[in-house]
Write a protein that holds these residues in place. Structure first.
Motif, short mmCIF file in Angstrom:
data_model
loop_
_atom_site.label_atom_id
_atom_site.label_comp_id
_atom_site.label_asym_id
_atom_site.label_seq_id
_atom_site.Cartn_x
_atom_site.Cartn_y
_atom_site.Cartn_z
N THR A 210 0.81 -1.21 0.00
CA THR A 210 0.00 0.00 0.00
C THR A 210 0.84 1.26 0.00
N GLU A 211 2.15 1.10 0.21
CA GLU A 211 3.01 2.28 0.33
C GLU A 211 3.50 2.82 -1.01
N GLN A 213 3.67 4.73 -4.39
CA GLN A 213 3.03 5.97 -4.83
C GLN A 213 2.32 5.78 -6.17
N PRO A 253 9.04 -3.13 3.46
CA PRO A 253 8.35 -1.98 2.86
C PRO A 253 9.23 -1.22 1.87
N THR A 255 10.42 2.23 -0.36
CA THR A 255 10.60 3.68 -0.30
C THR A 255 10.51 4.23 -1.72
#
Length: 601
Positions: A210-211, A213, A253, A255
């Motif tokens: 979900t992280e 963009q 996760p 970045t």
């Protein structure tokens, strides 16, 4: 993978004036040749997934936009392409189609972006495909396997335990420890999960990212050093971009790092892969430069550069493509430079076919008006030419003389030598009027050996009136082939014998030798030369070529091993490489070392 699902047809003006052929050389011994973009020109391909396997070649597994376009639903028939120098690309052929998927959607189609992996002697091909007419809620990730990277794939089933919605665009990553991970997802939903040891099951919990963009679709994961990279297509309206993120773990996760590739020419969608090959990094992606239609896309490649901190510089899309990383090699793909610049100067053996010729037929709504054929805009309309000479087989240049005031017109050409069955895309840019027959649309097609080829031009995608069709071959005039008599295509009989260097005992009544697989080019006259030695004052051979018989006189050379004799005779050969020439003896002796055939002398 595209998300536009309605039936679409060609529109817009062909992009035909932007490229200039480019070939440079760093030295005479080390030429630099550019690939040009797109690199795949024989068919429309999208969503390229690139891999380097242990044989040292780079392979591209791509989806297939079928022309005439019907949108995403028609996509089918996966092909594999390979190269050993990044410039010369080979279409290795079709490896899978929807009809071979027993659990798949009854109506077929929907063979979207695939990927491939290798483990313990087996190549795994991963493909998304719906299992029900209600395609949007029945997606599965199918798996086919082979012991080869480019052929003989068999569907084994699909990966269980995955969501049925948005489960498209599979990508498989192998980590340094030998673990494999599956990534997939569309419609703004992205998933990742570890694969089981059998490569067809999942191991552990599915992770949703979900992280990321503005994630839309098309995930691709690779590793450089200790850093994992996730590239994907974003949801930028009408012009998707390729973004990327990084992580210290294959399941995040992540970045977010920014944009790798800006929107591509003439296509709303974007999808790609990143791979290292022979010391350089490359980004493969698609655009619609050839068709100007976002549902008819083509594979491109450009170099990718990393900054010192591991971030990626935005890739600059080029028309030059990338330089070769090895010597010239086998190729079946015609470079885009040549396609748009009409670099066909070697195809000089030309045959014109008037549209009133007896070997030209029409149908499907096409009509004749005087010497021209009209109404090719009608769905199902066609022009068919029979009895086309393909010479020795292979590439031939098809030229269509036409007139049209419309933009975005195209024919689909079918030709006898097309082993893919996909046909050839022939764009016909506007000439400014229905009576302005200045248009010359050119396309290389494949023909079979001999004179029984058929070429069919299919309409239905815009209108164009046709006044003439030409087929041009590379001439074989003067082409010379030497056939040593010790070769496997030379047989003897009737008492004639083979020694280590020659054929002997041709003086015996009934003795003969024959050469098979002789290349007759486009057919017609050929000069046959026999190199021999003879202690007799004179010998005579008979020559049988096709249905014709000839006589050949061989003066003595002063010795059976004095191979200074050379005599020639014109004979008639058929087109292609299936000719047989038989030499009969019994009238004096001569030992023969070789036969030379020179075409159309």
């Amino acid at each position: 993978m595209r998300r536009r699902l309605s039936s679409l047809f060609l529109s817009g003006t062909m992009l035909l004036s932007v490229l200039v052929g480019f070939t440079s050389s760093s030295s005479a011994a080390d030429p630099v040749v550019m690939s040009g973009n797109p690199i795949i020109t024989s068919m429309f391909t999208a969503d390229p997934s690139a891999h380097v396997w242990s044989d040292g070649r780079i392979y591209v597994y791509a989806s297939h936009d079928i022309f005439p376009s019907r949108g995403s639903d028609l996509m089918d028939k996966y092909h594999v392409f390979s190269s050993d120098n990044m410039v010369d690309w080979v279409d290795e052929g079709e490896i899978l189609r929807a009809s071979q998927v027993s659990w798949g959607r009854p109506e077929g189609g929907f063979m979207w972006a695939p990927d491939a992996a290798y483990k313990n002697g087996t190549y795994y091909f991963f493909f998304p495909h719906p299992s029900d007419t209600n395609w949007n809620n029945s997606w599965k990730i199918g798996v086919a396997t082979s012991t080869k990277p480019d052929a003989d794939f068999t569907v084994q089933g699909y990966i269980g335990g995955l969501p049925g919605t948005n489960m498209i665009d599979p990508s498989v990553f192998r980590d340094d420890d030998g673990s494999y991970y599956l990534y997939a997802g569309g419609g703004a939903v992205s998933y990742g999960v570890k694969l089981g040891a059998d490569m067809m099951s999942i191991s552990g919990t599915i992770k949703q990212f979900t992280e990321l963009q503005d994630y839309h679709e098309a995930p691709w994961v690779f590793k450089k050093g200790s850093l994992y990279y996730m590239m994907y297509a974003d949801g930028n309206p009408g012009a998707n971009r390729l973004r990327y993120a990084t992580s210290s773990n294959p399941l995040g996760p992540w970045t977010n790092r920014g944009i790798v590739l800006d929107p591509v020419a003439n296509s709303e969608t974007t999808h790609g892969s990143i791979v290292e090959y022979k010391g350089s990094w490359y980004l493969f992606y698609h655009n619609a430069k050839v068709s100007s239609n976002g549902t008819l896309r083509s594979t491109n490649v450009d170099k990718l550069t990393f900054n010192a901190d591991g971030t990626i510089q935005k890739v600059i899309q080029t028309t030059d493509g990338v330089p070769n990383v090895g010597p010239p090699s086998q190729a079946t793909e015609v470079k885009y430079y040549d396609l748009i610049n009409n670099n066909y100067s070697q195809y000089t053996q030309k045959t014109d076919y008037a549209m009133t010729a007896s070997n030209v037929t029409i149908g499907g709504g096409a009509t004749r008006s005087g010497a021209n054929i009209e109404n090719m805009h009608i769905q199902g309309s066609y022009i068919q030419l029979t009895g086309i000479n393909g010479g020795t087989g292979g590439k031939a240049l098809l030229t269509v003389q036409y007139a049209t005031p419309d933009n975005g017109v195209a024919f689909k050409a079918d030709a006898s030598g097309d082993t893919t069955g996909d046909g050839y895309y022939v764009p016909l840019p506007s000439t400014g009027g229905w009576g302005n027959y200045t248009g010359q649309a050119k396309r290389l097609v494949n023909l079979n050996v001999g004179t029984n080829n058929v070429i069919k031009l299919n309409g239905g995608t815009g209108g164009a009136n046709v006044s003439k069709v030409s087929v041009s071959l590379i001439p074989t005039t003067g082409q010379e082939t030497t056939y040593p008599v010790t070769g496997s295509n030379v047989t003897v009989g009737g008492g004639a014998t083979k020694s280590s260097t020659s054929i002997e005992n041709m003086h015996i009544s009934g003795a003969y030798f024959q050469v098979t697989g002789v290349n007759g080019g486009v057919g017609g006259q050929a000069q046959v030369t026999v190199i021999y030695g003879s202690a007799d004052s004179q010998a005579t051979f008979g020559i049988v070529a096709g249905s014709n018989t000839y006589s050949l006189t061989l003066p003595g050379t002063g010795g059976w091993s004095t191979y200074t004799g050379s005599v020639s005779r014109l004979v008639t050969l058929g087109a292609g490489t299936n000719n047989t020439i038989k030499f009969t003896g019994g009238m004096g002796g001569a030992n023969v070392t070789k036969v030379i055939v020179k075409l159309n002398p």
